[in-house]
Every structure is written in C-alpha cells, then in structure tokens.
Scaffold this motif. Sequence first.
Motif, PDB file in Angstrom:
ATOM      1  N   GLY A  21       0.835  -1.198   0.000  1.00 29.78           N
ATOM      2  CA  GLY A  21       0.000   0.000   0.000  1.00 29.78           C
ATOM      3  C   GLY A  21       0.871   1.249   0.000  1.00 29.78           C
ATOM      4  O   GLY A  21       0.838   2.047   0.932  1.00 29.78           O
ATOM      5  N   LEU A  22       1.657   1.388  -1.085  1.00 31.69           N
ATOM      6  CA  LEU A  22       2.591   2.524  -1.173  1.00 31.69           C
ATOM      7  C   LEU A  22       1.931   3.679  -1.913  1.00 31.69           C
ATOM      8  O   LEU A  22       1.360   3.495  -2.981  1.00 31.69           O
ATOM      9  N   THR A  23       2.013   4.863  -1.317  1.00 29.96           N
ATOM     10  CA  THR A  23       1.423   6.053  -1.932  1.00 29.96           C
ATOM     11  C   THR A  23       2.514   7.108  -2.088  1.00 29.96           C
ATOM     12  O   THR A  23       3.282   7.351  -1.151  1.00 29.96           O
ATOM     13  N   LEU A  45       9.935  -1.128  -6.263  1.00 26.21           N
ATOM     14  CA  LEU A  45       9.127  -0.011  -6.758  1.00 26.21           C
ATOM     15  C   LEU A  45       9.628   0.460  -8.126  1.00 26.21           C
ATOM     16  O   LEU A  45       8.832   0.640  -9.058  1.00 26.21           O
ATOM     17  N   SER A  46      10.949   0.622  -8.273  1.00 25.73           N
ATOM     18  CA  SER A  46      11.470   1.110  -9.554  1.00 25.73           C
ATOM     19  C   SER A  46      11.214   0.105 -10.668  1.00 25.73           C
ATOM     20  O   SER A  46      10.869   0.478 -11.787  1.00 25.73           O
ATOM     21  N   HIS A  47      11.323  -1.187 -10.356  1.00 24.67           N
ATOM     22  CA  HIS A  47      11.072  -2.206 -11.383  1.00 24.67           C
ATOM     23  C   HIS A  47       9.610  -2.242 -11.799  1.00 24.67           C
ATOM     24  O   HIS A  47       9.302  -2.421 -12.984  1.00 24.67           O
ATOM     25  N   SER A 222       9.994   2.140   4.302  1.00 22.64           N
ATOM     26  CA  SER A 222      10.269   1.073   5.252  1.00 22.64           C
ATOM     27  C   SER A 222       9.201   0.007   5.073  1.00 22.64           C
ATOM     28  O   SER A 222       8.003   0.332   4.978  1.00 22.64           O
ATOM     29  N   LYS A 223       9.626  -1.221   4.999  1.00 23.58           N
ATOM     30  CA  LYS A 223       8.717  -2.366   4.880  1.00 23.58           C
ATOM     31  C   LYS A 223       7.601  -2.139   3.858  1.00 23.58           C
ATOM     32  O   LYS A 223       6.419  -2.337   4.148  1.00 23.58           O
ATOM     33  N   GLY A 224       8.007  -1.695   2.672  1.00 25.80           N
ATOM     34  CA  GLY A 224       7.044  -1.635   1.567  1.00 25.80           C
ATOM     35  C   GLY A 224       6.095  -0.465   1.548  1.00 25.80           C
ATOM     36  O   GLY A 224       5.099  -0.483   0.816  1.00 25.80           O
ATOM     37  N   ARG A 225       6.411   0.571   2.317  1.00 27.81           N
ATOM     38  CA  ARG A 225       5.568   1.776   2.322  1.00 27.81           C
ATOM     39  C   ARG A 225       6.446   3.015   2.429  1.00 27.81           C
ATOM     40  O   ARG A 225       7.571   2.933   2.933  1.00 27.81           O
TER      41      ARG A 225
END
Length: 250
Positions: A21-23, A45-47, A222-225
């Motif tokens: 759940g990255l914003t 995220l970059s990929h 951190s940890k996917g966010r």
Amino acid sequence: MALLEIKNLQVRVEEREILHGLTLTIDAGKVHAIMGPNGSGKSTLSHVIAGKPGYEVTGGEVLFKGEDLLAMAPDERAAKGVFLAFQYPVEIPGVATMTFLRTALNAQRKARGEEEYSTPDFLKKVREISKSLSIPQDMLKRGVNVGFSGGEKKRNEVLQMALFQPSLCILDEMDSGLDIDALRIAADGVNALRSPERSMVVITHYQRLLNYIVPDVVHVMSKGRVVKSGGKELAHELEASGYAQFEDAA
Ligand SMILES: Nc1ncnc2c1ncn2[C@@H]1O[C@H](COP(=O)(O)OP(=O)(O)OP(=O)(O)O)[C@@H](O)[C@H]1O
C-alpha cells in the motif's frame, strides 16, 4: 496534474507481498530522493514502474501523466518517457553500444510518431553527450556494457538518459561502485538534465549522493511503504539517526 501518482500500490513477488500500500506523488520538474534500509522495497518499486516482468500488482494504481501506467507494455512506458537507470546495468555482448542507442532511440521516436534521426544527426548528438560525460568514442563501439568498469556502466546509463530525454528518470543506487570523480561526472550529467518538465527519482542509501544531486523532496521507505516525507534536511537527519526509528513505526 502530478507527473506520477502512485496510490495504495500493493505488489507481490513470488507469492510474497513486498509493497504493502505505497502512496507517492511526484510533480513535474522535481527531484525526489527515496531512502530506506536494505529490503524495504525501493528497487521493487522502480522495477514495477519500469514494467519489469515477475511483479504481480495486487492492488492500487499508478498514473503517469494521468494515464494508467500499469496497463502499458514496458516499451510503451519508455516511449512515453519513463526511464530506469539500473543499479546493475546488464551486458549485451554482440550488440555495439552505438547500435543499441540508435535502435532504442529511433524505436521510441517512431512509437511517438516522430521522425527517426539521420545517421549524421545521431552521431553528432551522441558525440556531444559522450564528450560531456567523459565517455571515450571507442567505448561506444564495444558491446553494450561489455568490459565496462562499474563507473563506465553508470555513465553509459546517464548517456542513455541524456539521449532519450525521458520525462521521468529513476536512478537506482547510481552511486554504488562510483569513485568520487566518476560520481561527480555522472551527477553533473544528471543535473544538466534537470528541467521544469522532467522529474527524477533518486534511490539511495546514503546522503552523500544528495550532496551532488540535491533533491526537492526526500521520502523514507520502510517495509514496503513510504513512512515519512520531507525536505532535503530529512536526508541529513537520517544520516545522523539511522533507519531504526522507521522500522519500528512501519
Ligand atoms: N525476485 C524476487 N524473489 C523473491 N524475493 C524478492 C525478489 N525481489 C525482491 N525480493 C524481496 O523483496 C524485498 C524488497 O527488495 P528490494 O530489492 O525491492 O529492496 P531494496 O529496498 O531495494 O533493498 P536494497 O537497499 O538492499 O537494494 C526483499 O526482502 C527481497 O528479498
């Protein structure tokens, strides 16, 4: 309108959720730095933005210039102006760097309905850019990245960026493996590309790179966010205090 808008992005790799759940919003003309500890999901995220296969998006959306980026094939993303400078640039034996650059550039221009470069125009452009990046001409005759040193590979990535003129440049750990002089040359090349229309996402562990490429905004992952965002001073705070505080908060 934001250049890139990522809303509540959830991504799995090999059955494991990496982005939870990255914003993140990136406006045109801005340089954003993404910092964070090992394994926090920065490269993932970059990929995902570049369209590398193997990443399963299970939720959220990514809008690039208002369009659904995730619905586009990787080459379509590149033609629309997304560029990822790799952390570990790949070697392509048997394909001369010059041929690779010309083929990629003309494919992107064709996809945008623009005219292809003539050979003299292309050569002139590449010579100009490679000179500014201290890349010797004979290196461009070699296979893509074959026998290039770590620093030369990174400079070759900046050369591609300067040639393709993307509107979103993602630089994944550009500083790794670069000595101070090579870092300065690469950073100068990146800074020369800053413009009101172009945004950059600089992924790095260390504040050092941000002395050379000064960001407008710094995010901590951190940890996917994204767990904190701030101005360039945030990078200095992190250098002093480390990432542990965010690990606990995530
Ligand atoms: N292909 C893959 N298969 C399995 N796990 C993966 C794969 N790619 C990434 N991961 C896992 O996803 C997590 C995030 O990795 P990622 O490379 O995105 O982090 P990072 O923040 O870029 O780390 P670093 O700072 O060390 O480069 C890690 O735990 C990693 O092991």
